[in-house]
Design a protein around this motif. Structure first.
Motif, PDB file in Angstrom:
ATOM      1  N   SER A 130       1.446  11.936  35.429  1.00  0.00           N
ATOM      2  CA  SER A 130       0.326  12.485  36.197  1.00  0.00           C
ATOM      3  C   SER A 130      -0.989  12.114  35.518  1.00  0.00           C
ATOM      4  CB  SER A 130       0.455  14.013  36.295  1.00  0.00           C
ATOM      5  OG  SER A 130      -0.605  14.561  37.044  1.00  0.00           O
ATOM      6  N   PRO A 131      -1.597  10.996  35.905  1.00  0.00           N
ATOM      7  CA  PRO A 131      -2.837  10.539  35.248  1.00  0.00           C
ATOM      8  C   PRO A 131      -3.980  11.540  35.335  1.00  0.00           C
ATOM      9  CG  PRO A 131      -1.865   8.781  36.552  1.00  0.00           C
ATOM     10  CD  PRO A 131      -1.110  10.029  36.899  1.00  0.00           C
ATOM     11  N   THR A 132      -3.903  12.473  36.268  1.00  0.00           N
ATOM     12  CA  THR A 132      -4.971  13.473  36.390  1.00  0.00           C
ATOM     13  C   THR A 132      -4.546  14.830  35.831  1.00  0.00           C
ATOM     14  OG1 THR A 132      -4.226  14.046  38.629  1.00  0.00           O
ATOM     15  CG2 THR A 132      -5.911  12.326  38.436  1.00  0.00           C
ATOM     16  N   SER A 133      -3.529  14.846  34.995  1.00  0.00           N
ATOM     17  CA  SER A 133      -3.059  16.093  34.391  1.00  0.00           C
ATOM     18  C   SER A 133      -4.207  16.819  33.692  1.00  0.00           C
ATOM     19  CB  SER A 133      -1.957  15.784  33.371  1.00  0.00           C
ATOM     20  OG  SER A 133      -1.731  16.882  32.517  1.00  0.00           O
ATOM     21  N   ARG A 134      -4.164  18.144  33.729  1.00  0.00           N
ATOM     22  CA  ARG A 134      -5.198  18.934  33.050  1.00  0.00           C
ATOM     23  C   ARG A 134      -5.121  18.809  31.541  1.00  0.00           C
ATOM     24  NH1 ARG A 134      -2.378  23.827  31.887  1.00  0.00           N
ATOM     25  NH2 ARG A 134      -0.590  24.181  33.281  1.00  0.00           N
ATOM     26  N   HIS A 135      -4.107  18.107  31.032  1.00  0.00           N
ATOM     27  CA  HIS A 135      -3.975  17.919  29.591  1.00  0.00           C
ATOM     28  C   HIS A 135      -4.490  16.555  29.122  1.00  0.00           C
ATOM     29  CE1 HIS A 135      -0.866  21.121  30.297  1.00  0.00           C
ATOM     30  NE2 HIS A 135      -1.487  21.620  29.248  1.00  0.00           N
ATOM     31  N   VAL A 136      -5.128  15.801  30.007  1.00  0.00           N
ATOM     32  CA  VAL A 136      -5.600  14.463  29.639  1.00  0.00           C
ATOM     33  C   VAL A 136      -6.626  14.535  28.512  1.00  0.00           C
ATOM     34  CG1 VAL A 136      -6.984  12.508  30.440  1.00  0.00           C
ATOM     35  CG2 VAL A 136      -5.067  13.335  31.826  1.00  0.00           C
ATOM     36  N   GLU A 137      -7.562  15.466  28.587  1.00  0.00           N
ATOM     37  CA  GLU A 137      -8.585  15.563  27.538  1.00  0.00           C
ATOM     38  C   GLU A 137      -7.948  15.838  26.179  1.00  0.00           C
ATOM     39  OE1 GLU A 137     -12.600  18.126  26.320  1.00  0.00           O
ATOM     40  OE2 GLU A 137     -11.538  18.555  28.193  1.00  0.00           O
ATOM     41  N   MET A 138      -6.958  16.703  26.143  1.00  0.00           N
ATOM     42  CA  MET A 138      -6.271  16.979  24.886  1.00  0.00           C
ATOM     43  C   MET A 138      -5.528  15.749  24.393  1.00  0.00           C
ATOM     44  SD  MET A 138      -5.587  18.997  22.378  1.00  0.00           S
ATOM     45  CE  MET A 138      -6.154  20.611  22.948  1.00  0.00           C
ATOM     46  N   GLU A 139      -4.919  15.005  25.300  1.00  0.00           N
ATOM     47  CA  GLU A 139      -4.227  13.770  24.909  1.00  0.00           C
ATOM     48  C   GLU A 139      -5.192  12.814  24.222  1.00  0.00           C
ATOM     49  OE1 GLU A 139      -2.624   9.644  25.309  1.00  0.00           O
ATOM     50  OE2 GLU A 139      -4.426  10.480  26.244  1.00  0.00           O
ATOM     51  N   GLU A 140      -6.389  12.668  24.758  1.00  0.00           N
ATOM     52  CA  GLU A 140      -7.368  11.757  24.173  1.00  0.00           C
ATOM     53  C   GLU A 140      -7.843  12.256  22.811  1.00  0.00           C
ATOM     54  OE1 GLU A 140     -10.380  11.384  27.158  1.00  0.00           O
ATOM     55  OE2 GLU A 140      -9.210   9.906  28.322  1.00  0.00           O
ATOM     56  N   ARG A 141      -8.032  13.549  22.649  1.00  0.00           N
ATOM     57  CA  ARG A 141      -8.476  14.097  21.371  1.00  0.00           C
ATOM     58  C   ARG A 141      -7.414  13.892  20.289  1.00  0.00           C
ATOM     59  NH1 ARG A 141      -9.660  20.096  21.662  1.00  0.00           N
ATOM     60  NH2 ARG A 141     -10.352  19.707  19.506  1.00  0.00           N
ATOM     61  N   VAL A 142      -6.170  14.195  20.624  1.00  0.00           N
ATOM     62  CA  VAL A 142      -5.088  14.038  19.649  1.00  0.00           C
ATOM     63  C   VAL A 142      -4.906  12.570  19.295  1.00  0.00           C
ATOM     64  CG1 VAL A 142      -2.611  14.308  19.283  1.00  0.00           C
ATOM     65  CG2 VAL A 142      -3.931  16.160  20.349  1.00  0.00           C
ATOM     66  N   MET A 143      -4.969  11.693  20.303  1.00  0.00           N
ATOM     67  CA  MET A 143      -4.791  10.269  20.044  1.00  0.00           C
ATOM     68  C   MET A 143      -5.904   9.733  19.147  1.00  0.00           C
ATOM     69  SD  MET A 143      -2.749   7.764  20.439  1.00  0.00           S
ATOM     70  CE  MET A 143      -1.666   8.628  21.582  1.00  0.00           C
ATOM     71  N   ARG A 144      -7.138  10.124  19.397  1.00  0.00           N
ATOM     72  CA  ARG A 144      -8.246   9.665  18.547  1.00  0.00           C
ATOM     73  C   ARG A 144      -8.038  10.084  17.103  1.00  0.00           C
ATOM     74  NH1 ARG A 144     -11.654  11.102  22.960  1.00  0.00           N
ATOM     75  NH2 ARG A 144     -12.099  13.125  21.975  1.00  0.00           N
ATOM     76  N   HIS A 145      -7.601  11.310  16.911  1.00  0.00           N
ATOM     77  CA  HIS A 145      -7.380  11.793  15.542  1.00  0.00           C
ATOM     78  C   HIS A 145      -6.313  10.980  14.835  1.00  0.00           C
ATOM     79  CE1 HIS A 145      -6.820  14.665  12.234  1.00  0.00           C
ATOM     80  NE2 HIS A 145      -5.511  14.514  12.440  1.00  0.00           N
TER      81      HIS A 145
END
Length: 377
Positions: free
Chosen positions: A153-168
């Motif tokens: 689900s590319p529009t999942s409400r967890h996308v922002e968290m995915e990006e934050r964790v990945m950046r870290h």
């Protein structure tokens, strides 16, 4: 002569009975291996009850609060992977399973789910995002769950968290000379790192970003520094200062790592599976097992391996199921699923002796996708 004939007949009868038992416990293997919709739906239904349950660390019984927390967390992760894999294989399941994935991710992000990691570090992993602590024992596993959720689900409400964790994790890995991050302070486990290695491949496939150079460096570090040259297996634990092995090569860690790597580096995943097949797998009268320790060494069971019986490890035996499906090995899939079913105590699609973690693992492993399916996202 008559006594000898009776003994021979009894032996033949026993062997046939064992083969029949293996066939019965492996009766759903071909349907699962072929990805038949109803077979996968049955696995999903077995998981649904646990997904909706109010699980906590008290539902696990390792004898240690940290490990209870890890098992709770991994149960949620494997549920996400199972729901994601089946949704991608059967698009008609996507909407229903996307909702289940979000529910599982909410549980993974809850303060109680982070407690085992917070207690070890003295800091909360989400509060440390962008900081100098790795937390890969929590954030690595979370990153894989978030990445596959985004694939469904590319529009999942967890996308922002995915990006934050990945950046870290990208930031921490890019600055790390060992090619591995710390699970807990002073503790480095190659298998835990492969969750992030798998996640970054899915992330790139979904977003179009290119971390190819970092991915290649991380895979190369596993291949050249943390893979035992004699057995081809991964070391279970290494020194955080120089990467020297602190625990020898193990079947459970290698098999689980190879599964996680199938999300990002199919070639390395297959190479590790071939090493397992070359020296660690046994098939007897239709049942398949995997050694926990190489034949020339030995050891006792622990929280990672599960019980080790005559050298055969419960966890390693189960983890091979996912590799067999991902890499198209029907016979091994059938044999290891028969063993998992026999020892799990199947009742109405669930496994009475495995509990929530056992059902979650079998859901994810029996529905594992070929590496090419993730590369094509």
């Amino acid at each position: 002569m008559r006594r000898a004939s009776s003994l021979l007949a009894a032996l033949i009868g026993f062997l046939l009975a064992v083969r029949g038992l293996a066939a019965w416990h492996g009766r759903d293997a071909d349907a699962l291996f072929d990805g038949e919709l109803e077979a996968q739906r049955e696995r999903a239904r077995a998981m649904d009850a646990w997904t909706g349950a109010d699980l906590d660390r008290g539902d696990f019984s390792t004898g240690a609060a940290r490990f209870d927390g890890e098992w709770l967390f991994v149960t949620r992760l494997m549920a996400v992977l199972g729901y994601a894999q089946t949704a991608l294989e059967h698009p008609e399941l996507r909407a229903e399973h996307a909702a289940r994935i979000d529910e599982s991710l909410d549980a993974m992000l809850a303060p109680e789910a982070r407690a085992f990691d917070r207690e070890a570090w003295g800091r909360d992993a989400l509060s440390d995002l962008g900081g100098a602590r790795d937390h890969v024992g929590y954030l690595g596993y979370l990153s894989l769950a978030l990445a596959v959720a985004r694939a469904v689900s590319p529009t999942s409400r967890h996308v922002e968290m995915e990006e934050r964790v990945m950046r870290h994790l990208v930031q921490r890995a890019s600055a790390n000379e060992l090619g591995l991050l710390e699970t807990y302070p002073g503790e480095v486990y190659p298998t835990d790192n492969t969750t992030f290695f798998g996640a970054i491949g899915v992330h790139d496939a979904v977003t179009g970003e290119d971390h190819g150079a970092l991915r290649a460096r991380l895979s190369r570090s596993l291949e050249t520094r943390y893979r035992d040259p004699r057995t081809g297996l991964l070391y279970q634990r290494v020194d955080p200062d120089d990467g020297a092995p602190l625990d020898g090569p193990r079947g459970s860690g290698t098999a689980l790592a190879a599964y996680f790597l199938s999300f990002s580096d199919g070639a390395l995943s297959l190479a590790l599976y071939r090493s397992l097949r070359a020296g660690m797998l046994t098939r007897t009268l239709g049942f398949g097992t995997a050694r926990e320790y190489p034949a020339a060494s030995g050891g006792w069971g622990d929280v990672d391996s599960g019980p080790v019986i005559l050298g055969q490890g419960v966890s390693a035996t189960g983890f091979v199921i996912g590799l067999a499906r991902a890499h198209g090995d029907r016979e091994t899939f059938r044999a290891h699923l028969a063993t998992a079913s026999f020892f799990g105590g199947p009742v109405d699609g669930r496994h009475a002796l495995g509990g929530p973690l056992g059902d979650a693992l079998l859901f994810a492993l029996t529905t594992a996708l070929p590496p090419s399916r993730w590369e094509a996202r």
